[in-house]
Design a protein around this motif. Structure first.
Motif, short mmCIF file in Angstrom:
data_model
loop_
_atom_site.label_atom_id
_atom_site.label_comp_id
_atom_site.label_asym_id
_atom_site.label_seq_id
_atom_site.Cartn_x
_atom_site.Cartn_y
_atom_site.Cartn_z
N ARG A 656 -71.22 24.99 -66.65
CA ARG A 656 -70.64 24.85 -65.31
C ARG A 656 -71.38 25.68 -64.26
O ARG A 656 -71.49 25.27 -63.11
CB ARG A 656 -69.16 25.26 -65.34
CG ARG A 656 -68.28 24.27 -66.11
CD ARG A 656 -66.89 24.82 -66.33
NE ARG A 656 -66.07 23.87 -67.08
CZ ARG A 656 -64.93 24.17 -67.68
NH1 ARG A 656 -64.48 25.42 -67.63
NH2 ARG A 656 -64.24 23.27 -68.32
N ALA A 657 -71.85 26.86 -64.65
CA ALA A 657 -72.52 27.74 -63.69
C ALA A 657 -73.95 28.03 -64.08
O ALA A 657 -74.56 28.96 -63.56
CB ALA A 657 -71.74 29.04 -63.55
N LEU A 658 -74.52 27.28 -65.00
CA LEU A 658 -75.90 27.52 -65.42
C LEU A 658 -76.85 27.16 -64.28
O LEU A 658 -76.86 26.03 -63.80
CB LEU A 658 -76.22 26.66 -66.65
CG LEU A 658 -77.63 26.81 -67.22
CD1 LEU A 658 -77.82 28.23 -67.77
CD2 LEU A 658 -77.88 25.78 -68.31
N PRO A 659 -77.65 28.11 -63.79
CA PRO A 659 -78.61 27.79 -62.72
C PRO A 659 -79.62 26.76 -63.19
O PRO A 659 -80.17 26.86 -64.29
CB PRO A 659 -79.27 29.14 -62.42
CG PRO A 659 -78.33 30.16 -62.96
CD PRO A 659 -77.67 29.55 -64.14
N VAL A 660 -79.84 25.75 -62.35
CA VAL A 660 -80.75 24.67 -62.68
C VAL A 660 -81.82 24.58 -61.60
O VAL A 660 -81.52 24.59 -60.41
CB VAL A 660 -80.00 23.33 -62.80
CG1 VAL A 660 -80.98 22.19 -63.07
CG2 VAL A 660 -78.96 23.40 -63.91
N ILE A 661 -83.09 24.50 -62.06
CA ILE A 661 -84.21 24.30 -61.14
C ILE A 661 -84.79 22.93 -61.45
O ILE A 661 -85.30 22.67 -62.55
CB ILE A 661 -85.30 25.39 -61.32
CG1 ILE A 661 -84.68 26.78 -61.13
CG2 ILE A 661 -86.45 25.16 -60.36
CD1 ILE A 661 -85.63 27.91 -61.51
N VAL A 662 -84.65 21.99 -60.50
CA VAL A 662 -85.15 20.63 -60.70
C VAL A 662 -86.64 20.61 -60.42
O VAL A 662 -87.08 20.99 -59.33
CB VAL A 662 -84.40 19.64 -59.80
CG1 VAL A 662 -84.99 18.24 -59.95
CG2 VAL A 662 -82.92 19.62 -60.15
N ILE A 663 -87.43 20.19 -61.41
CA ILE A 663 -88.88 20.07 -61.27
C ILE A 663 -89.25 18.64 -61.67
O ILE A 663 -89.24 18.30 -62.85
CB ILE A 663 -89.63 21.10 -62.14
CG1 ILE A 663 -89.19 22.52 -61.79
CG2 ILE A 663 -91.14 20.94 -61.98
CD1 ILE A 663 -89.82 23.58 -62.68
N SER A 664 -89.54 17.82 -60.69
CA SER A 664 -89.76 16.41 -60.99
C SER A 664 -90.59 15.77 -59.90
O SER A 664 -90.65 16.26 -58.76
CB SER A 664 -88.41 15.68 -61.12
OG SER A 664 -88.60 14.30 -61.31
N ALA A 665 -91.21 14.68 -60.26
CA ALA A 665 -91.98 13.92 -59.28
C ALA A 665 -91.07 13.23 -58.28
O ALA A 665 -91.52 12.78 -57.23
CB ALA A 665 -92.88 12.89 -59.98
#
Length: 839
Positions: A656-665
């Protein structure tokens, strides 16, 4: 003398000869007349037999159609149609045999037999369609049967007319024969006397045979009248059935006018049945013919009532007609409304105060108010335990209502069966200790298996079985918990050493509110709903649940779940290096091996250990196996798109609170698609990777404040506000908003909140209305739904977490709030800190 004697002799001889000749001629003539009379009699008898057979066949056809109509009325049950058709078929066989000497009648009989076979097929098909409840083809079948019945009647009438013409011709021929005999008797007295006697005898026999034939015809007529009387009686029975039916039934003719209305219809519409006949059906059911299912029925006084409509078609003398059955659902709607109001009352009016009572008692028993004397502690523990029992009862009743209405929600994911069982045993050890009972876990070597299940619901099933086993085990006993698997299923077993299940209770053990009646069992407590709910949950997962007596006493409860096919073990799982002391761990979700390697190297430079998951399935397997402090996410994965994975992640307690860094084209496109729902996404990085932005995103994920986190709690119940504040203590600064208006006012002047806790039921509206407004904030805070109402999956996608009052223990509430507001736990190691300070 001699000559005279000769002459006399000659005369005598001549006379004798003449007499002999006359006698011979008369005898020959008499034989011919007798033979001709017998032939005429046989032909007349044959003609009457043909006519009788045709009339009986016609009656059989009418009886078959009548049986078909009665079968349509009764829904196709208890029909004698096949018997009537078989008897009629035997009559056609007799008919073909009787007319075999007439080519014309033979052809007609063959056509009649073929037409009768087609009629029989149509009648049987119409009854079968009515029995299966498929009225769409019934009208055509009934119309076709009517046409074929009229065709058969016409063919039968033609054959009867032909036989009657033959009978008339034969009667005329018989009359000519009698006249010729009278003339012959006048010419030849002896021959006339002899022939007249024979002729009279033949005539007598002929007239007698004709009288018998006419009597047979009259008998056939009486039988037809009896059949009509039986049909009338059948119609009377049908009318009685209609009038004794509780639902309104209307027979509608081909002109869409009411032909018959039963007593229930008269009572429901407030109009005498005779006044309803002849009026258009649309006067009573405006949507008739245009809608099915539920319609609105209209009374003559202008009032209406909701009704379920059922329409069936049939053929009458004037064409197509239909049966309209209405069922008043007013009472059903009222009961549904009462049920809804009851559930709403239980949800809010009971859950909210129970949450305050249980949480307050839990805090006091836990020592938040200081040391307690033994007597006070004992009384408080009694109150706390009984509040827990009341909470379980309320939750079980609400779960049962959801099961009955089909609204019980399931969030199924790939789960490890061993881990589910181990978690259940650990969670229930304290409960077993209250009864002096321990749990022994036994898992076969092949017990490691995966299932596709809702972990929370399966834990509910296991908790119910474990708690029951603990309650009914002797003090100091052990409950044996085991797990076994085969190629197709996984079996969970819970075995106790109690007295077993009474024989009279076995058949209803999985029924609602089922409890054994003995005082020894009743004193154990319980709602009697746990096993019923467990059965519904297991069956929803396509599994089975049951019990059996153990070999040396006690009972074994078991349930099975379908087993998932195992994936190949990943190399990195076997070769994953041990995490260094104090280093944070990141999960790299990336299907491109080169990019994954690059991200791992960059993360390593900034003090992070990393593990690579090449698809969504591997990502969730890694999350099940280990703890991670952050995640990098590629939106283009081979087995599931990254946006879907992100939504599923936010539904997990550890995600629920896990930091997510989106790295995508396609990072920017994904950001638009989530449309503000991506609470907890630290940054959106496009490929190729910008190392500086990635380092800043990592720093943002590690950012923490020295001050207690500020939490906005939107709740109208003052007791709940105080309890939540007490649960958090000094770890957070709680800002209270008692209504939607207060919450909007606070958010308009201050948006710097680490978390917003929202109750759905507020005095001036729904707390869910705040979700859309907060998504428009520059930095929307995570949202925790804490309400008496169970949340739905649609709402869960827009919030960070959802908890239900009375279902959530103090520790779970504290941990959830703490998890949503706190920074990533461990402080970076010196080496990691020095690397983060690199430019």
């Amino acid at each position: 003398m001699g000559s005279r004697y000769s002459n006399i002799r000659a005369a005598i001889l001549a006379g004798a000869a003449a007499l002999m000749l006359i006698l011979a001629g008369g005898g020959a003539t008499s034989w011919w007349v007798l033979d001709n009379g017998i032939t005429q009699r046989n032909m007349v008898s044959h003609t009457h037999a043909v006519i009788d057979t045709l009339l009986e066949t016609q009656v059989g056809v009418m009886e078959a159609v009548g049986e078909r109509n009665q079968a349509l009325t009764t829904g196709g049950q208890n029909s004698n149609l096949d018997t009537v058709l078989e008897l009629t078929r035997e009559l056609t066989t007799t008919l073909r045999r009787l007319v075999a000497d007439s080519p014309v009648q033979t052809r007609r009989a063959a056509k009649f037999e073929d037409a009768l076979d087609r009629l029989a097929l149509v009648l049987r098909n119409s009854v079968e369609e009515r029995r299966q409840g498929l009225p769409q083809d019934l009208t055509a079948l009934v119309r076709e049967a009517g046409q074929m019945r009229r065709q058969l009647k016409q063919m039968c009438d033609e054959m009867i007319e032909h036989e009657r013409a033959l009978l008339a011709a034969r009667k005329e021929q018989a009359g000519a024969t009698v006249g010729w005999l009278v003339w012959l008797f006048g010419a030849l007295l002896a021959f006339a006397l002899l022939s007249g006697g024979l002729g009279l005898l033949a005539l007598y026999r002929h007239l007698r045979g004709s009288a018998e034939r006419y009597e047979a015809l009259e008998r056939s007529q009486r039988e037809i009248e009896a059949a009509h009387a039986a049909l009338t009686a059948s119609q009377g029975r049908l009318r009685s059935i209609l009038d004794h039916a509780r639902d309104p039934i209307l027979l509608v003719d081909s002109r869409s006018e009411v032909a018959v209305a039963n007593a229930a219809a008269s009572q429901q519409f407030g109009l005498p049945a005779e006044d309803m006949v002849g009026r258009p059906i649309q006067d009573f059911v405006p949507a008739y013919g245009t809608r099915s299912g539920e319609v609105t029925a209209l009374r003559p006084d202008g009032t209406t009532f909701p009704a379920d409509i059922s329409v069936g078609s049939y053929a009458d003398a004037e064409g197509n007609a239909s049966v309209c059955v209405l069922r008043d659902v007013t009472e059903r709607r009222r009961l549904e409304q009462l049920k809804s109001e009851f559930v709403s009352t239980v949800s809010h009016e009971l859950r909210t105060p129970l949450t305050s009572i249980r949480a307050s008692l839990g805090l006091v028993v836990g020592g938040v108010a200081g040391e307690l004397s033994d007597e006070v502690r004992e009384l408080l523990e009694i109150a706390h335990n009984n509040s827990e029992r009341l909470v379980l009862l309320v939750n079980d009743i609400l779960d049962m209502e959801k099961i009955e209405s089909g609204r019980l929600e399931f969030r199924r994911e790939r789960q490890d069966a061993r881990r589910l069982l181990e978690q259940a045993v650990e969670a229930n050890r304290a409960y077993g200790a209250q009864f002096g009972v321990g749990f022994a876990l036994q898992v076969e070597e092949a017990g490691d298996a995966a299932v596709y299940a809702d972990a929370t619901r399966i834990q509910q099933v296991l908790a119910n079985l474990l708690s029951n086993a603990a309650k009914f085990s002797p003090q100091g006993g052990t409950v044996e918990v085991s797990l076994a698997s085969d190629a197709g299923s996984v079996t969970f077993c819970v075995r106790d050493h109690g007295k077993g299940i009474p024989p009279e209770f076995r058949d209803r053990i999985f029924q609602r509110f089922a409890q054994a009646d003995s005082s020894d069992v009743r004193q154990k407590g319980g709602t009697g709903l746990g096993l019923s709910i467990s059965k519904a949950i297991v069956e929803h997962h396509a599994g089975a649940i049951g019990f059996e007596d153990a070999a040396d006493g006690g009972t074994t409860f078991w349930f099975t779940l379908p087993r998932l096919a195992e994936r190949l073990t990943r190399l990195q799982a076997a070769e994953a290096p041990a995490t260094s002391q104090g280093r944070r761990r990141a999960l790299v979700v990336e299907d491109d091996a080169d990019v994954a390697l690059l991200l791992s190297r960059i993360l390593g430079q900034h003090g992070w250990d990393s593990e690579v998951a090449r698809n969504a399935a591997e990502a969730f397997e890694s999350l099940d196996r280990a703890h991670f402090d952050a995640m990098t996410l590629d939106l283009m994965l081979p087995d599931e798109d990254g946006l879907s994975l992100f939504r599923r992640l936010r539904q997990r307690p550890d995600g629920r609170a896990l930091p997510v860094i989106v790295i995508s084209a396609i990072a920017e496109r994904g950001k638009v698609q989530l449309n503000g729902d991506a609470v907890g996404v630290v940054d959106w990085l496009d490929k190729p990777i910008d190392q500086f932005r990635l380092r800043e995103a990592l720093r943002q994920a590690l950012h923490s404040s020295d001050r207690p986190a500020r939490i906005l709690h939107v709740e109208d119940d003052q007791d709940i506000l105080r309890v939540v504040s007490a649960v958090m203590g000094d770890e957070a600064e709680m800002i209270a908003a008692r209504s939607l208006t207060d919450a909007r006012t606070i958010l308009s002047r201050d948006q710097n909140f680490a978390l917003v806790i929202v109750d759905v039921g507020l005095p001036d509206g729904s707390g869910l209305d705040l979700l859309a407004e907060m998504r428009n904030l520059p930095k929307p805070p995570p949202v925790l739904i804490f309400s008496a109402s169970d949340y739905d999956p649609g709402t869960a996608r827009h919030v960070a977490a959802s908890l239900v009052k009375s279902r959530t223990a103090n520790q779970e509430l504290h941990n959830t709030i703490r998890h949503l507001i706190e920074s990533l736990p461990p402080t970076p190691a010196p080496e990691a800190a020095s690397r983060e300070n690199l430019p």
